[in-house]
Design a protein around this motif. Structure first.
Motif, PDB file in Angstrom:
ATOM      1  N   MET A   1       0.851  -1.205   0.000  1.00  0.00           N
ATOM      2  CA  MET A   1       0.000   0.000   0.000  1.00  0.00           C
ATOM      3  C   MET A   1       0.876   1.240   0.000  1.00  0.00           C
ATOM      4  SD  MET A   1      -3.277   0.861   0.293  1.00  0.00           S
ATOM      5  CE  MET A   1      -3.927   2.522   0.126  1.00  0.00           C
ATOM      6  N   GLN A   5      -1.967   7.142  -0.654  1.00  0.00           N
ATOM      7  CA  GLN A   5      -3.353   6.800  -0.947  1.00  0.00           C
ATOM      8  C   GLN A   5      -4.105   6.305   0.283  1.00  0.00           C
ATOM      9  OE1 GLN A   5      -2.718   4.144  -4.343  1.00  0.00           O
ATOM     10  NE2 GLN A   5      -1.653   5.935  -5.160  1.00  0.00           N
ATOM     11  N   LEU A   6      -3.352   5.944   1.309  1.00  0.00           N
ATOM     12  CA  LEU A   6      -3.985   5.349   2.495  1.00  0.00           C
ATOM     13  C   LEU A   6      -4.854   6.369   3.230  1.00  0.00           C
ATOM     14  CD1 LEU A   6      -4.100   2.829   4.375  1.00  0.00           C
ATOM     15  CD2 LEU A   6      -2.171   3.798   5.608  1.00  0.00           C
ATOM     16  N   MET A   7      -6.052   5.923   3.584  1.00  0.00           N
ATOM     17  CA  MET A   7      -6.956   6.768   4.363  1.00  0.00           C
ATOM     18  C   MET A   7      -6.462   6.756   5.807  1.00  0.00           C
ATOM     19  SD  MET A   7      -9.834   8.500   4.350  1.00  0.00           S
ATOM     20  CE  MET A   7     -11.133   8.991   5.474  1.00  0.00           C
TER      21      MET A   7
ATOM     22  N   GLN B  67     -10.336   0.789  -0.084  1.00  0.00           N
ATOM     23  CA  GLN B  67      -9.769   0.446   1.218  1.00  0.00           C
ATOM     24  C   GLN B  67     -10.879   0.025   2.172  1.00  0.00           C
ATOM     25  OE1 GLN B  67      -6.846   3.435   2.648  1.00  0.00           O
ATOM     26  NE2 GLN B  67      -7.027   4.317   0.621  1.00  0.00           N
ATOM     27  N   ILE B 122     -10.402  14.456   5.905  1.00  0.00           N
ATOM     28  CA  ILE B 122      -9.753  14.949   4.681  1.00  0.00           C
ATOM     29  C   ILE B 122     -10.124  16.409   4.442  1.00  0.00           C
ATOM     30  CG2 ILE B 122      -9.707  14.722   2.163  1.00  0.00           C
ATOM     31  CD1 ILE B 122      -9.759  11.773   2.454  1.00  0.00           C
ATOM     32  N   ARG B 127      -5.420  14.586  -0.844  1.00  0.00           N
ATOM     33  CA  ARG B 127      -5.741  13.271  -0.284  1.00  0.00           C
ATOM     34  C   ARG B 127      -6.945  12.639  -0.963  1.00  0.00           C
ATOM     35  NH1 ARG B 127      -5.582  13.273   5.697  1.00  0.00           N
ATOM     36  NH2 ARG B 127      -6.079  11.109   5.252  1.00  0.00           N
ATOM     37  N   PRO B 129      -8.524  11.286  -4.924  1.00  0.00           N
ATOM     38  CA  PRO B 129      -9.754  10.574  -4.545  1.00  0.00           C
ATOM     39  C   PRO B 129      -9.478   9.458  -3.546  1.00  0.00           C
ATOM     40  CG  PRO B 129      -8.930   9.715  -6.601  1.00  0.00           C
ATOM     41  CD  PRO B 129      -8.006  10.848  -6.220  1.00  0.00           C
ATOM     42  N   VAL B 130     -10.531   9.010  -2.920  1.00  0.00           N
ATOM     43  CA  VAL B 130     -10.440   7.830  -2.059  1.00  0.00           C
ATOM     44  C   VAL B 130     -11.755   7.053  -2.157  1.00  0.00           C
ATOM     45  CG1 VAL B 130     -11.265   9.017   0.028  1.00  0.00           C
ATOM     46  CG2 VAL B 130      -9.781   7.033   0.261  1.00  0.00           C
ATOM     47  N   LEU B 132     -13.726   3.945  -0.129  1.00  0.00           N
ATOM     48  CA  LEU B 132     -13.726   3.164   1.114  1.00  0.00           C
ATOM     49  C   LEU B 132     -14.869   2.164   1.058  1.00  0.00           C
ATOM     50  CD1 LEU B 132     -13.282   6.333   3.308  1.00  0.00           C
ATOM     51  CD2 LEU B 132     -11.527   4.589   2.933  1.00  0.00           C
TER      52      LEU B 132
END
Lengths: 578, 578
Positions: A1, A5-7, B67, B122, B127, B129-130, B132
Motif C-alpha cells: 500500500m 493513498q492510504l486513508m 480500502q 480529509i 488526499r 480521490p479515495v 472506502l
C-alpha cells in the motif's frame, strides 16, 4: 500500500477524554474514530489488525474442531423470555420494536439463539458432541463506555458454544477451547494468564476461567501465586487459611479462649470507621471486627470480617444462594437494629451473623457495641457471639498464603479480560428444552459450555502491552503491515527507484508493506512511523548510492546500515519466523 | 470435514411458507435456518458459502484500489437528521434508544457516517480521490420480508463510497467499481446484466446502474435489446420512438389531422375499463387514450397514455420534479372534475394534461367523455385537446424498438438486484459539509459515489440460477466444499481405507473435501449430496477392489468409472481451472 493513498491521519495530541494509553494511541495513530460514546469506526489500518485477529481466532477454532456459523444480531424477545433473562438482564440489553411492535433484543450474547437452534436440529446422542462458533458484532449498552475498544457498546466477539451428552464430554470440550485460547492469545502476542473466575450472572455449574491480559488499566484484579500456577480473579480467589478451613470442620472460635479477659464496653464518641478506631484506640486494624449489614434478596444479614480485610460480596451471595445482594443503607440498619452507622457489631445482634474464617480466629477483638458512640474490646468469637455461620467471606489479600501450594504467597496484578471459558451445564438447555435421546432411547438434557473472546478488545489489550513513548509497537502476527518502507526524499530519483524495487520484491514475496511515498520531511515520516507501530522498518536514504539502507525493528529501535539484499533477507526471516 | 461431525440436517420437505426455489433449497439442504421473519442463522455450510462470496468481494475491492474499513451498525439519529433522511426514511429504518434515551438507527446504509468521517479526516485535494468500503450487517425492517435471503431484515452487504474532487474523477471511480462488479459476479457464477436504473429515493445526480441476476423470481423487470448492449430497469427503460421524440422538437400532434372526422360522443353505459371498451366497441386497445389522475406533491394532473401502454409513475414524477406521487382516488377525481371513475378523458378536462408521445400520435382515438356512461371517438390530440405537455410517461413495452440502436427490439427479463453503483454527486457532501480545499486554496464540495452489493442476497440469486430437480448445484468458486467424497459402505474396510487415503491426499493438495463417513444407505447419501450441491463428487464403492471410483460433476450428472489417480487429477484441474 502506498501511504499517499492510504486513508490515514495521525494526530499530534490525543483527545482529552481518552484515558487509556491504548485509546490515546489508537486515536492518534488513526486506527479508530469515535462515532458515538463507546461506538467506533475501524479505519483501514484498524480494520487490518482486526481482521488479523479474526483470522487467528478462526484458524484456531477450526483447528479445535469447532464449526463456524453466523447467528443474527436481532433476537426475538420471546427467546429471552423463555430463558428468563429478558427481565433480569437490565439496561445493558438494547431493546427495540419492529414495525409490527414485536420486541427484539440486540444480541450481547447468543445462548438463547444457539440453544434453540441445536434443540431443533439435534435429537440423537449420535450427533453429539458439537461445538459451534461465530465471529460477530455484539451490543451492550454500558453504563459508562470508556477506554476506547476496552469497554464499548458495539464490539466484535467470537462466541462459541459446546453441546455434550455428559459432563466428561463437557470437560473435554472445555479443555479443547482452553488450549485453543492459549494458542490464540500467544499468536496475538499477549502476556496473559488464565485465571479461575466466578460463575457470575450467566449462571451454571462447573468451572470457569477468564483469560486476562496483564495491564495496569485492567479493571480486574488477579491474585496469582509466586510459586505454583494458581491464579484467580480476586472475586474468586481464596487464601491458604480459608482453603484449609473450608475442607476441615467449621471452627468453634479461637482455641485459647480461657486467657481472654471479659468483654468490656468503652466510649468512642464519633468513631465510626476502622481508620478512626486505629488512630484513637491504637490497636491494629487486624484486631478489629468489621461488621456490615447486607440485604440479599429478601434476607437481611450481618457479615463480619477482620478490620484489615475486604468483604467479598460475591462469596456472601453464593453462601446465601441469593440472586441479588447489596449493602443495606444506614436508614434500614437503624430501623432494623436501632444502631447508628459505625457502631454495629456482632455481639448481641439480632440479625443472622456470617463470620469470615479469619475474623473467627480473633481473640481480643474490637467491635461496635450496637449502641451509639460505644465499642467493645476483648471480643471473642464463639464466646461473645455465636459462630454458626462461618465461611470465606473476604477478598484474598496480597501476601496471603496460596490456597493451592504450601510455599507460595499471593501477588496481585491488574488484568483485562480478553477471553472467558465457561461450563454452563444445563442452565440453558433445561430452560429451552434442548434434549437428546441417549443410546438407550432415554431423553436427556444436553450439557453446554460457552466460550467468548473479545476480538476488538484484544486490539486494545495488545497496545496496552506493546508501546513506548513514541507510539504503538505491533507484534508481527497482527500488525497492519509487516514492513514500513520509507524513502526519505521522494523527489530523489535514486531513492524512489530503490524503494520501488524493494517494494515490488517484498510484495512478490507475499510481505505486507506500507510504502511511505509522501513528500514530507523525514522527521514527520519517522514520527508517524513510530506512532503507527509497524514492527519492521527499512529507510531508503542517501546511502542508497552505495547500496545501503537503514534497517530497524520498531521494538529494539536500533538502526543498522545494511545492504538491500540483507534487508530483504531479514524481513523474510522475521515474517516467516512467526 | 467429516460429515458425521458436520452440523447439518437436511429436510425431505420444504417448509410451506417458502415460495422461492432458493429459499426452499437452502432450508432443505441445511444452509440457513429462520430465527424470525426475514432473520436467519447461517449454518456451517451456509457460512462457508457466505465467506467465499465475502472473500471474492474483498479481493476485487482491494484490487480496484478501495480500502476496507468497518463502521458501526448503531448510528446516532443526529447524523440522519443532519442529512434530512431521519424523517423521510420511514418504518424500514429500525430505531432505538439507548439507556440515556438518545436516539439511534440501525444502519440500512452508511452515507451519513462515511460522509461525516471523510469530512473530518480529509481537508485537501491532495488526499483525494479515495474509495472506502466495508462488509457489514445491515438492517431494514421490510414490510414483507420474503424469499429467504432475497428480502431479509438483517443481511450482509458490501457498501463502498468514493470521494472525488470533480465529476471526471467520479466517472473514473464509478468505472473502477463498475468493472470490479463485473468480475465479482462472474466469479460468483452469476448470469447477470448491468442495467440503467432510476436514481430513486437515494437521490443524487448522474448515472446509476443496477446489477441484475436474471431469474424468474426477480422483483424487477429488465428491458434489454435483442441486438446491442442496451439494458435498463423497466422503471427507467425507454423506447426508440420516445428517445427520438425527446431529442427532437415536441410533437404538435399527428400530421394527417385533416382526414379525421370530427369528434363524436357515444353511449357506453357501465364501460369503465380499457378491456371492457375493447370488447364492446371492437377497437384495439392501442386506439384508446387511457387517462389517469395523479396527485404529485400538492399538484393534481392527468396523464394520458395509449390503452395498451402502462403509465410509468417515476417518469411522471421526474417530469414534474415531485417528491411524492400517487394515483388520485375516485372520490378526489369526482370532487375535482365531476367525472365518475372510468369516464375521464383529456377533451375539455380542466386539469393539466400530460400526454405520452405514443398517445400523442393517435389519430382516431377513443377517450372518456368526462361524463358518466359516455366516451368520445375520433379524438385527435392537438386538435381536440392541447398538447403542451408531452413526454415519455409510459413503461417501455416488449417488442418496442431499442432506444440505443437502429435494429433491435426490447425483450423483457426478470432480475434480482445483487448490486448497485450510483453517482451521488454532492447530495450528502453538501448537506453534511464535506468540503476540501482545491489546488488554489478554494473550498469545494466533494463529489461522491456509492456502490452496494447484497452479499447474502448473492447466495439466493446463485441458487435461483443453479439448481435442478434434486437440489442445488454450486459454482465451484463459491461452493461450501469443492469435492464430496462418498464411500458407499463405511463398514467396508477397503472402501473406507481408500476413501481416507483420497481424503488425505485431496486435503494435502489444498482441496476442500466433505467426506460422507455416515453409516447410511447409499440412496440417502446420494439424495443428500444432490441436495447440498457440492460440484464435484467421488464415490468409493465395490469397484475400489479394482482401483476404480465413480467420478461425477453435479451439474452434468454423468457418472464415470475411473482410477483414483485420474479422479484426483480431474479434481485438481477443476479446482485450479477456476
Amino acid at each position: 500500500m502506498r501511504q499517499n493513498q492510504l486513508m490515514l491521519s495521525t494526530l499530534r495530541e490525543s483527545p482529552g477524554d481518552a484515558e487509556a494509553i491504548s485509546h490515546q494511541l489508537m486515536l492518534r495513530a488513526g486506527y479508530i474514530r469515535q462515532v458515538a460514546a463507546g461506538i467506533y469506526t475501524y479505519m483501514p489500518l484498524g480494520r487490518r489488525v482486526l481482521r488479523k485477529v479474526e483470522e487467528i481466532v478462526r484458524e484456531e477454532m477450526d483447528r479445535a474442531g469447532a464449526q463456524e456459523l453466523l447467528m443474527p444480531a436481532l433476537q426475538p424477545a420471546e427467546l429471552w423470555k423463555e430463558s428468563g433473562r429478558y427481565g433480569v438482564y437490565g439496561p445493558e440489553l438494547m431493546r427495540l420494536q419492529d414495525r409490527h411492535e414485536r420486541e427484539f433484543a440486540l444480541g450481547p450474547t447468543h445462548e438463547e439463539v444457539i440453544t434453540t437452534l441445536v434443540r431443533n436440529e439435534i435429537s440423537s446422542y449420535r450427533r453429539l458432541p458439537v461445538t459451534l462458533y461465530q465471529i460477530q458484532t455484539k451490543f451492550r449498552d454500558e453504563r459508562r463506555p470508556r477506554f476506547g475498544l476496552l469497554r464499548g457498546r458495539e464490539f466484535l466477539m467470537k462466541d462459541a458454544y459446546s453441546f455434550d451428552t455428559d459432563w466428561e464430554g463437557l470437560d473435554a470440550s472445555y479443555q479443547r477451547m482452553y488450549k485453543a485460547y492459549h494458542r490464540i492469545f500467544e499468536r496475538c502476542g499477549l502476556n496473559f494468564r488464565a485465571v479461575e473466575a466466578d460463575a457470575g450472572a450467566i449462571g451454571g455449574e462447573g468451572g470457569t476461567h477468564e483469560f486476562m491480559a496483564l495491564a495496569d488499566i485492567g479493571e480486574d484484579t488477579i491474585a496469582a501465586c509466586t510459586c505454583c500456577g494458581y491464579a484467580a480473579n480476586l472475586e474468586k480467589a481464596t487464601s491458604r487459611a480459608a482453603a484449609s478451613e473450608s475442607v476441615g470442620s467449621h471452627t468453634a472460635g479461637p482455641s485459647h479462649s480461657a486467657s481472654v479477659p471479659a468483654i468490656e464496653k468503652f466510649h468512642t464518641p464519633g468513631i465510626r470507621t476502622i481508620d478512626q478506631l486505629v488512630q484513637s484506640v491504637g490497636a491494629a486494624a487486624s484486631d478489629m471486627l468489621k461488621t456490615v449489614v447486607f440485604v440479599a434478596d429478601e434476607q437481611v444479614v450481618a457479615v463480619v470480617v477482620r478490620g484489615d480485610h475486604e468483604i467479598n460480596e460475591l462469596k456472601v451471595k453464593h453462601y446465601l444462594g441469593a440472586e441479588d445482594i447489596a449493602i443495606a443503607d444506614a436508614e434500614t440498619v437503624l430501623r432494623l437494629t436501632g444502631v447508628p452507622t459505625g457502631f454495629i457489631g456482632p455481639v448481641g445482634l439480632t440479625l443472622p451473623v456470617l463470620v469470615d474464617y479469619a475474623a473467627a480466629e480473633l481473640t481480643h477483638g474490637i467491635a461496635g457495641a450496637n449502641e451509639g458512640d460505644y465499642h467493645y474490646r476483648n471480643v471473642q468469637p464463639g464466646r461473645d457471639f455465636e459462630l454458626s455461620r462461618t465461611g470465606d467471606f473476604r477478598n484474598a489479600a496480597e501476601g496471603d498464603g496460596c490456597p493451592s501450594c504450601a510455599e507460595g504467597t499471593l501477588q496481585f496484578y491488574r488484568g483485562i479480560e480478553v477471553g472467558h471459558v465457561f461450563k454452563l451445564g444445563t442452565k440453558y438447555s433445561e430452560k429451552l428444552g434442548a434434549q437428546f435421546l441417549d443410546s438407550s432411547g432415554k431423553s436427556q438434557t444436553m450439557i453446554m459450555g460457552c466460550y467468548g473472546i473479545g476480538v476488538s478488545r484484544v486490539l486494545s489489550a495488545v497496545v496496552e502491552q506493546h508501546y513506548d513513548a513514541n507510539g504503538i509497537i505491533w507484534p508481527i502476527g497482527i500488525a497492519p503491515y509487516q514492513v514500513h518502507l520509507i524513502p526519505i526524499a521522494v523527489k530523489d530519483e535514486a531513492q524512489m527507484q530503490a524503494a520501488q524495487q524493494l517494494y515490488d520484491r517484498l510484495l512478490a514475496e507475499g510481505v505486507e508493506v506500507l510504502l511511505d511515498d509522501r513528500d514530507e520531511r523525514a522527521g514527520v515520516k519517522f514520527k508517524d512511523a513510530d506512532l503507527i507501530g509497524i514492527p519492521l522498518r527499512i529507510v531508503v536514504g542517501r546511502d542508497i548510492a552505495s547500496g545501503q539502507v537503514e534497517y530497524m525493528e520498531r521494538r529494539a529501535g536500533e538502526k543498522q546500515a545494511i545492504g538491500t539484499e540483507e534487508a530483504l533477507e531479514r524481513v523474510l526471516a522475521a515474517v516467516r519466523g512467526r
